[in-house]
Design a protein around this motif. Structure first.
Motif, PDB file in Angstrom:
ATOM      1  N   PHE A 177      -0.406   0.084  -7.233  1.00 39.69           N
ATOM      2  CA  PHE A 177      -1.166  -0.818  -6.418  1.00 39.69           C
ATOM      3  C   PHE A 177      -2.185  -0.209  -5.378  1.00 39.69           C
ATOM      4  O   PHE A 177      -3.273  -0.880  -5.415  1.00 39.69           O
ATOM      5  CB  PHE A 177      -0.544  -1.866  -5.372  1.00 39.69           C
ATOM      6  CG  PHE A 177      -0.920  -2.863  -4.611  1.00 39.69           C
ATOM      7  CD1 PHE A 177      -1.665  -3.899  -5.112  1.00 39.69           C
ATOM      8  CD2 PHE A 177      -1.238  -2.530  -3.247  1.00 39.69           C
ATOM      9  CE1 PHE A 177      -2.281  -4.554  -4.163  1.00 39.69           C
ATOM     10  CE2 PHE A 177      -1.914  -3.295  -2.287  1.00 39.69           C
ATOM     11  CZ  PHE A 177      -2.460  -4.327  -2.699  1.00 39.69           C
ATOM     12  N   ALA A 178      -1.923   0.898  -4.931  1.00 38.16           N
ATOM     13  CA  ALA A 178      -2.669   1.533  -3.936  1.00 38.16           C
ATOM     14  C   ALA A 178      -3.823   2.161  -4.497  1.00 38.16           C
ATOM     15  O   ALA A 178      -4.942   1.884  -4.158  1.00 38.16           O
ATOM     16  CB  ALA A 178      -1.738   2.696  -2.827  1.00 38.16           C
ATOM     17  N   LYS A 179      -3.529   2.531  -5.624  1.00 38.92           N
ATOM     18  CA  LYS A 179      -4.594   3.140  -6.397  1.00 38.92           C
ATOM     19  C   LYS A 179      -5.605   2.270  -6.985  1.00 38.92           C
ATOM     20  O   LYS A 179      -6.873   2.358  -6.732  1.00 38.92           O
ATOM     21  CB  LYS A 179      -4.114   3.831  -7.635  1.00 38.92           C
ATOM     22  CG  LYS A 179      -3.398   5.210  -7.305  1.00 38.92           C
ATOM     23  CD  LYS A 179      -4.153   6.149  -6.508  1.00 38.92           C
ATOM     24  CE  LYS A 179      -4.455   7.561  -7.244  1.00 38.92           C
ATOM     25  NZ  LYS A 179      -5.414   8.385  -6.313  1.00 38.92           N
ATOM     26  N   GLU A 180      -5.147   1.010  -7.447  1.00 40.68           N
ATOM     27  CA  GLU A 180      -5.955   0.003  -7.964  1.00 40.68           C
ATOM     28  C   GLU A 180      -6.887  -0.489  -6.957  1.00 40.68           C
ATOM     29  O   GLU A 180      -7.948  -0.810  -7.010  1.00 40.68           O
ATOM     30  CB  GLU A 180      -5.408  -1.089  -8.595  1.00 40.68           C
ATOM     31  CG  GLU A 180      -4.427  -0.681  -9.808  1.00 40.68           C
ATOM     32  CD  GLU A 180      -5.151  -0.993 -11.159  1.00 40.68           C
ATOM     33  OE1 GLU A 180      -5.434  -2.090 -11.391  1.00 40.68           O
ATOM     34  OE2 GLU A 180      -5.583   0.059 -11.592  1.00 40.68           O
ATOM     35  N   PHE A 181      -5.998  -0.719  -5.468  1.00 40.59           N
ATOM     36  CA  PHE A 181      -6.870  -1.304  -4.435  1.00 40.59           C
ATOM     37  C   PHE A 181      -8.115  -0.486  -4.191  1.00 40.59           C
ATOM     38  O   PHE A 181      -9.220  -1.005  -3.991  1.00 40.59           O
ATOM     39  CB  PHE A 181      -5.679  -1.418  -3.250  1.00 40.59           C
ATOM     40  CG  PHE A 181      -6.273  -1.860  -2.077  1.00 40.59           C
ATOM     41  CD1 PHE A 181      -6.476  -3.213  -1.749  1.00 40.59           C
ATOM     42  CD2 PHE A 181      -6.761  -0.900  -1.034  1.00 40.59           C
ATOM     43  CE1 PHE A 181      -7.075  -3.660  -0.709  1.00 40.59           C
ATOM     44  CE2 PHE A 181      -7.268  -1.239   0.260  1.00 40.59           C
ATOM     45  CZ  PHE A 181      -7.460  -2.727   0.293  1.00 40.59           C
ATOM     46  N   MET A 182      -7.773   0.926  -4.155  1.00 37.52           N
ATOM     47  CA  MET A 182      -8.780   1.783  -3.600  1.00 37.52           C
ATOM     48  C   MET A 182      -9.887   1.542  -4.721  1.00 37.52           C
ATOM     49  O   MET A 182     -11.072   1.858  -4.151  1.00 37.52           O
ATOM     50  CB  MET A 182      -8.185   3.274  -3.453  1.00 37.52           C
ATOM     51  CG  MET A 182      -7.540   3.311  -2.077  1.00 37.52           C
ATOM     52  SD  MET A 182      -6.749   5.007  -2.096  1.00 37.52           S
ATOM     53  CE  MET A 182      -5.315   5.056  -2.965  1.00 37.52           C
ATOM     54  N   LEU A 183      -9.701   1.619  -5.781  1.00 40.02           N
ATOM     55  CA  LEU A 183     -10.627   1.380  -6.987  1.00 40.02           C
ATOM     56  C   LEU A 183     -11.539   0.237  -6.641  1.00 40.02           C
ATOM     57  O   LEU A 183     -12.678   0.152  -6.417  1.00 40.02           O
ATOM     58  CB  LEU A 183     -10.030   1.323  -8.318  1.00 40.02           C
ATOM     59  CG  LEU A 183     -11.024   1.561  -9.312  1.00 40.02           C
ATOM     60  CD1 LEU A 183     -11.486   3.065  -9.571  1.00 40.02           C
ATOM     61  CD2 LEU A 183     -10.164   1.553 -10.537  1.00 40.02           C
ATOM     62  N   ARG A 184     -10.824  -0.794  -6.314  1.00 41.26           N
ATOM     63  CA  ARG A 184     -11.559  -2.243  -6.155  1.00 41.26           C
ATOM     64  C   ARG A 184     -12.562  -1.908  -4.971  1.00 41.26           C
ATOM     65  O   ARG A 184     -13.494  -2.827  -4.993  1.00 41.26           O
ATOM     66  CB  ARG A 184     -10.555  -3.353  -5.814  1.00 41.26           C
ATOM     67  CG  ARG A 184      -9.786  -3.958  -7.147  1.00 41.26           C
ATOM     68  CD  ARG A 184      -9.117  -5.154  -6.769  1.00 41.26           C
ATOM     69  NE  ARG A 184      -7.932  -5.262  -5.717  1.00 41.26           N
ATOM     70  CZ  ARG A 184      -6.666  -4.975  -6.060  1.00 41.26           C
ATOM     71  NH1 ARG A 184      -6.453  -4.427  -7.450  1.00 41.26           N
ATOM     72  NH2 ARG A 184      -5.743  -4.961  -5.124  1.00 41.26           N
ATOM     73  N   HIS A 185     -11.995  -1.278  -3.989  1.00 44.42           N
ATOM     74  CA  HIS A 185     -12.691  -1.256  -2.691  1.00 44.42           C
ATOM     75  C   HIS A 185     -13.475  -0.094  -2.470  1.00 44.42           C
ATOM     76  O   HIS A 185     -13.870   0.429  -1.324  1.00 44.42           O
ATOM     77  CB  HIS A 185     -11.883  -1.698  -1.510  1.00 44.42           C
ATOM     78  CG  HIS A 185     -11.247  -3.035  -1.732  1.00 44.42           C
ATOM     79  ND1 HIS A 185     -11.845  -4.196  -1.260  1.00 44.42           N
ATOM     80  CD2 HIS A 185     -10.091  -3.286  -2.280  1.00 44.42           C
ATOM     81  CE1 HIS A 185     -10.956  -5.289  -1.570  1.00 44.42           C
ATOM     82  NE2 HIS A 185      -9.964  -4.833  -2.080  1.00 44.42           N
ATOM     83  N   LEU A 188       0.867  -1.309  -0.094  1.00 45.70           N
ATOM     84  CA  LEU A 188       0.045  -0.030  -0.097  1.00 45.70           C
ATOM     85  C   LEU A 188       0.861   1.285   0.081  1.00 45.70           C
ATOM     86  O   LEU A 188       0.437   2.267  -0.506  1.00 45.70           O
ATOM     87  CB  LEU A 188      -0.919   0.071   1.357  1.00 45.70           C
ATOM     88  CG  LEU A 188      -2.082  -0.909   1.192  1.00 45.70           C
ATOM     89  CD1 LEU A 188      -2.908  -0.825   2.556  1.00 45.70           C
ATOM     90  CD2 LEU A 188      -3.227  -0.366   0.078  1.00 45.70           C
ATOM     91  N   GLU A 189       1.899   1.145   0.560  1.00 48.32           N
ATOM     92  CA  GLU A 189       3.103   2.200   0.523  1.00 48.32           C
ATOM     93  C   GLU A 189       4.017   2.202  -0.571  1.00 48.32           C
ATOM     94  O   GLU A 189       4.242   3.102  -1.143  1.00 48.32           O
ATOM     95  CB  GLU A 189       3.820   2.348   1.957  1.00 48.32           C
ATOM     96  CG  GLU A 189       4.992   3.387   1.770  1.00 48.32           C
ATOM     97  CD  GLU A 189       5.255   3.898   3.188  1.00 48.32           C
ATOM     98  OE1 GLU A 189       4.926   3.281   4.251  1.00 48.32           O
ATOM     99  OE2 GLU A 189       6.189   4.823   3.088  1.00 48.32           O
ATOM    100  N   TRP A 190       4.417   1.123  -0.914  1.00 51.25           N
ATOM    101  CA  TRP A 190       5.926   1.096  -1.749  1.00 51.25           C
ATOM    102  C   TRP A 190       5.405   0.770  -3.194  1.00 51.25           C
ATOM    103  O   TRP A 190       6.152   1.119  -4.325  1.00 51.25           O
ATOM    104  CB  TRP A 190       7.062   0.192  -1.442  1.00 51.25           C
ATOM    105  CG  TRP A 190       6.291  -1.291  -1.475  1.00 51.25           C
ATOM    106  CD1 TRP A 190       6.135  -2.063   0.034  1.00 51.25           C
ATOM    107  CD2 TRP A 190       6.315  -2.348  -2.140  1.00 51.25           C
ATOM    108  NE1 TRP A 190       5.967  -3.262  -0.375  1.00 51.25           N
ATOM    109  CE2 TRP A 190       6.078  -3.776  -1.781  1.00 51.25           C
ATOM    110  CE3 TRP A 190       6.272  -2.371  -3.708  1.00 51.25           C
ATOM    111  CZ2 TRP A 190       5.776  -4.823  -2.296  1.00 51.25           C
ATOM    112  CZ3 TRP A 190       5.986  -3.710  -4.350  1.00 51.25           C
ATOM    113  CH2 TRP A 190       5.761  -4.826  -3.726  1.00 51.25           C
TER     114      TRP A 190
END
Ligand code: AMP
Ligand code: GLY
Length: 441
Positions: A105-113, A99-101
């Motif tokens: 990934f963080a952006k896609e994760f936020m979109l998914r959730h 989520l930090e590095w």
């Protein structure tokens, strides 16, 4: 219990300072530490990324718990390494700290959730990135995907600046970190740092803080590691914090668990409170912030060791009513060396002798606060300091010390912190004079 803290900045000094107050903690080790930490812990000169040596130390000294709150070792899997050896460590695994590095990934994760954040696009090819940036309105934000020592983000005011930032990434200015680029909508508003401690299931928050990232007063100049911080943040009401928990923190913790990478440790939510009053994620980090820790931990009225231990046991549920915090406010001013964050000298003598002079407050300016300022408390957290061969205190980094003041009100904390800053003597000293102004209402 014996505890090892990984790192050697102001944040780690504040962590050691807080651990020292725990009745459970008998010995604190810090690797590598600094001159201030050395006054309360045993500093061991091991690099935070030398996992082999760190685990040898833990085994040899029979250390019960290690606390890792630095981005680089976390991103390189310090937690996985320790766990494989059966050693207890507080912090997220390599995959959870993604989520930090990886901003991508963080952006896609936020979109998914469905976690609120700025709209974005991600590119691995320079030409596509350039064409996309040109098609968007400015300002626009260009981010190197990976860890870049806080330097991989450009808020571009013009298409020309965006172009330069994109070329910088693909030309390798940030190494591997820039081989992928995230281009993001610019969000206007106030930034807030929220730290959620999680055992992978439950989460509790520390007091909200505001960090001053830019070098110069009025939030001008380059981004830095952080020039100061204060807490609590007046517009962060309990209701608002509850909403953030519901819309951002819980979905993140649940999402990570669902995807097979439960997040155990500290989730740092860098938020933008936009003009319509909603909170959106600017970035996630997987650790405590620096210098936010220097204001957040002094306001925590709980045993930090116990909390970290509970996280490693997966037993944070017992804090579900929330963490107790002290009243009043805390403010930290970072004293840096002129030239930071680019080039600065090291080895400059730092003199604290005038700190012991009694605080004299010019009456008239804030006479009602005089008594409270006299009751207030100052704490000096070392960041880049060391001892020279004669044992004298010298600077050893761009950010040299953080001066934290705790007082009944933010204004009193600010007055005291600046009084103390004036009394720390070293050549090339630089600090912002407006830390905390945004919190005065
Ligand atoms: P980051 O490393 O992602 O936190 O970015 C560093 C700083 O750049 C943030 O603290 C913000 O001040 C600024 N920033 C990053 N993303 C945005 C955005 N989408 N809109 C406005 N400012 C941003
Ligand atoms: N204060 C910003 C950070 O720790 O990343």
């Amino acid at each position: 219990m014996k505890v090892l803290v990984i790192g050697g900045g102001g944040r780690e000094h504040a962590i050691c300072w807080k651990l020292q107050q725990s009745p459970h903690v008998t010995n604190i080790f810090c690797a590598p530490g600094n001159a201030g930490i050395a006054e309360i812990a045993t500093c061991i000169p091991i690099k935070p990324t030398d996992f082999e040596k760190l685990t040898e130390l833990v085994i040899a000294q029979q250390i019960d718990l290690t606390i890792a709150s630095m981005d680089e070792p976390l991103s390189k899997g310090i937690v996985d390494f320790f766990r494989k050896k059966g050693l207890r460590i507080f912090g997220p695994t390599k995959e959870a700290s993604k989520l930090e590095w990886s901003k991508y990934f963080a952006k896609e994760f936020m979109l998914r959730h469905r976690i609120p954040t700025a709209s974005y696009a991600c590119f691995e090819k320079r030409d596509f990135a350039l064409a996309y940036a040109n098609s968007q309105k400015t300002p626009i934000v260009i981010k190197a995907d990976g860890l870049a020592l806080g330097k991989g983000v450009t808020v571009a005011k013009s298409h020309e600046e965006a172009k330069i930032a994109i070329h910088d990434c693909f030309d390798g200015k940030f190494g591997e970190a820039g081989s992928r680029v995230v281009i993001e909508e610019f969000m206007k508003g106030q930034e807030v740092s929220i730290f959620a401690i999680s055992d992978g299931k439950d989460a509790v928050t520390l007091v909200p803080a505001q960090d001053y990232k830019r070098l110069l007063e009025g939030d001008q100049g380059p981004n830095t590691g952080g020039m100061g911080a204060y807490a609590p943040v007046p517009f962060m009401t309990p209701e608002f914090l509850g909403k953030i928990k519901e819309e951002i923190i819980i979905p993140t913790i649940e999402g990570m668990a669902k995807e097979g990478n439960p997040f155990q440790g500290i989730l740092y939510c860098g938020l933008m409170i936009t003009e319509d009053g909603s909170a959106k994620v600017v970035e996630f980090n997987s650790r405590l912030g620096d210098p936010e820790t220097q204001v957040v931990l002094p306001l925590l009225d709980e045993d930090f060791f116990e909390i970290c231990w509970a996280v490693t046991e997966g037993d944070l549920g017992k804090y579900k009513e929330g963490l107790h915090r002290l009243g009043g406010a805390a403010l930290c001013v970072v004293i840096a060396c002129k030239g930071y964050p680019q080039n600065y000298k090291k080895g400059i003598p730092v003199n604290f002798t005038r700190l012991n002079e009694p605080v004299e407050i010019v009456s008239g300016k804030n006479p009602q606060t005089l008594e409270s300022i006299l009751r207030a408390k100052g704490i000096i957290f070392h960041a880049g300091t060391a001892r020279d061969t004669d044992g004298n205190l010298v600077s050893n980094g761009g950010r040299v010390v953080g001066v934290t003041a705790l007082a009944d009100s933010l204004l009193d904390a600010q007055v005291l912190a600046y009084k103390l800053c004036e009394r720390i003597d070293f050549e090339d000293k630089y600090y912002r004079k407006d830390i905390g102004d945004k919190g005065m209402v």
